[in-house]
Design an enzyme around this catalytic site. Structure first.
Site, PDB file in Angstrom:
ATOM      1  N   GLY A 242       2.137 -15.973   6.998  1.00 17.72           N
ATOM      2  CA  GLY A 242       2.901 -16.836   6.110  1.00 17.72           C
ATOM      3  C   GLY A 242       3.044 -18.271   6.571  1.00 17.72           C
ATOM      4  O   GLY A 242       3.626 -19.089   5.865  1.00 17.72           O
TER       5      GLY A 242
ATOM      6  N   ASP B 273       6.432 -12.488   6.436  1.00 19.92           N
ATOM      7  CA  ASP B 273       6.214 -13.812   5.858  1.00 19.92           C
ATOM      8  C   ASP B 273       7.406 -14.346   5.062  1.00 19.92           C
ATOM      9  O   ASP B 273       7.425 -15.509   4.703  1.00 19.92           O
ATOM     10  CB  ASP B 273       4.963 -13.826   4.991  1.00 19.92           C
ATOM     11  CG  ASP B 273       4.971 -12.765   3.923  1.00 19.92           C
ATOM     12  OD1 ASP B 273       5.826 -11.877   3.960  1.00 19.92           O
ATOM     13  OD2 ASP B 273       4.097 -12.811   3.047  1.00 19.92           O
TER      14      ASP B 273
ATOM     15  N   GLY C 285       0.873 -20.784   6.877  1.00 20.46           N
ATOM     16  CA  GLY C 285       0.201 -21.755   6.010  1.00 20.46           C
ATOM     17  C   GLY C 285       0.914 -21.922   4.680  1.00 20.46           C
ATOM     18  O   GLY C 285       1.107 -23.046   4.200  1.00 20.46           O
ATOM     19  N   ASP C 286       1.316 -20.814   4.095  1.00 19.85           N
ATOM     20  CA  ASP C 286       2.048 -20.879   2.831  1.00 19.85           C
ATOM     21  C   ASP C 286       3.384 -21.593   3.014  1.00 19.85           C
ATOM     22  O   ASP C 286       3.806 -22.379   2.165  1.00 19.85           O
ATOM     23  CB  ASP C 286       2.291 -19.474   2.266  1.00 19.85           C
ATOM     24  CG  ASP C 286       1.013 -18.801   1.797  1.00 19.85           C
ATOM     25  OD1 ASP C 286       0.044 -19.524   1.475  1.00 19.85           O
ATOM     26  OD2 ASP C 286       0.980 -17.567   1.757  1.00 19.85           O
TER      27      ASP C 286
END
Length: 68
Positions: free
Chosen positions: A11, A50, A13-14
């Site tokens: 998670g 995430d 990058g998101d």
């Protein structure tokens, strides 16, 4: 820099993308938005999974440029 102990990279990058877009939508400039993005991503990798580490806006207060 926001040093954290990485527990789970899922998670990151998101979370970075979400932090950046949140900053831009709130009127922060690009450097401020990148700083916010880095803080959000750091908070996410410091917890398992995430979603549990994803901060709410109130949790970001007091972190410099995120106050705007």
């Amino acid at each position: 820099m926001w040093p954290v102990t990485a527990v789970d990279p899922v998670g990151a990058g998101d979370a970075f993308d979400a932090g950046f877009l949140s900053g831009r939508l709130r009127g922060l400039d690009v450097p401020q938005s990148l700083g916010l993005a880095a803080r959000v991503a750091a908070m996410v990798v410091a917890s398992p999974g995430d979603l549990p580490g994803l901060p709410r806006l109130a949790e970001l207060s007091g972190l410099g440029d995120a106050d705007r």
